[in-house]
Design a protein around this motif. Sequence first.
Motif, PDB file in Angstrom:
ATOM      1  N   ILE A 182       0.833  -1.213   0.000  1.00 29.85           N
ATOM      2  CA  ILE A 182       0.000   0.000   0.000  1.00 29.85           C
ATOM      3  C   ILE A 182       0.864   1.258   0.000  1.00 29.85           C
ATOM      4  O   ILE A 182       0.594   2.220  -0.739  1.00 29.85           O
ATOM      5  N   LEU A 183       1.920   1.254   0.822  1.00 31.88           N
ATOM      6  CA  LEU A 183       2.817   2.413   0.888  1.00 31.88           C
ATOM      7  C   LEU A 183       3.505   2.652  -0.450  1.00 31.88           C
ATOM      8  O   LEU A 183       3.644   3.800  -0.896  1.00 31.88           O
ATOM      9  N   ALA A 206       1.728   6.877  -6.644  1.00 33.42           N
ATOM     10  CA  ALA A 206       0.625   7.764  -7.029  1.00 33.42           C
ATOM     11  C   ALA A 206       0.991   9.224  -6.752  1.00 33.42           C
ATOM     12  O   ALA A 206       0.689  10.124  -7.566  1.00 33.42           O
ATOM     13  N   TRP A 207       1.633   9.463  -5.618  1.00 36.72           N
ATOM     14  CA  TRP A 207       2.042  10.828  -5.272  1.00 36.72           C
ATOM     15  C   TRP A 207       3.054  11.367  -6.284  1.00 36.72           C
ATOM     16  O   TRP A 207       2.956  12.524  -6.721  1.00 36.72           O
ATOM     17  N   ILE A 237       0.927   4.153  -2.846  1.00 41.41           N
ATOM     18  CA  ILE A 237       0.656   5.554  -2.487  1.00 41.41           C
ATOM     19  C   ILE A 237       1.812   6.455  -2.913  1.00 41.41           C
ATOM     20  O   ILE A 237       1.612   7.543  -3.462  1.00 41.41           O
ATOM     21  N   SER A 285       4.671  -3.889  -6.606  1.00 39.02           N
ATOM     22  CA  SER A 285       4.315  -3.899  -5.178  1.00 39.02           C
ATOM     23  C   SER A 285       3.715  -5.240  -4.769  1.00 39.02           C
ATOM     24  O   SER A 285       3.987  -5.747  -3.677  1.00 39.02           O
TER      25      SER A 285
END
Length: 224
Positions: free
Chosen positions: A119-120, A126-127, A123, A146
């Motif tokens: 998940i990290l 995506a950032w 994220i 991932s």
Amino acid sequence: MNNISNLDNLTRMTRRREFDDGLIDFVYGGIFLVLSLAGGLFFSATGLRWLVTALLYSREITIIGLIGVVSFVILLISGGRRIVERIRRTMIWKERGFVKSLRWQVSWPINLLASAFAILMIIMAAWLMVRGLIALEIFLRAFIASMGIATGIVYFGVGYELRLARYKWVGIVGALSSALILILPTSFSVSWLIFGIAWMVVLTISGLWALRQSLQALEERNSD
């Protein structure tokens, strides 16, 4: 304390029997390959065009077909485990008794760590994409990578918990192979294929090595 230690060792050795002969590695290797082929087809330009066309002209049949694909994967997992169970009962475990496989072999802290890492990573990718630092293709590849790295963490955790060195290497090599997807200039669909084939190869090699060791030990017992 000695009794607790002996009980822990007995529990660990019992759980290890699920993986010692390597047969389950072939099952999961096949599952990775099937999922990657499905992902590679579905996310390719041809696959997406076919899916959109099918949904437009025959939505009900297409949805039934997709449900059928999911059911096939579930059947593949169940059928593979049953075949492994039968081989063990009739050959490998014939003179040693039978152990029923656990439904959940990995402890929750390891699953939590693997999920949190995946998940990290998503994220973060995506950032970076929102900031314009990476392209959409890299974000999509990061999504696949991932999952592969998280799977590697799970396998390494199983190897650590069960003191099974083979699975530590499976976790390391599988995670590194998945991480390579990040830097390979491939499309989303091809990345799926690389992901599945890499894990299939790693698990097949692991299974062959373990099966060879198991058959040698079986021959030695039969010859005594």
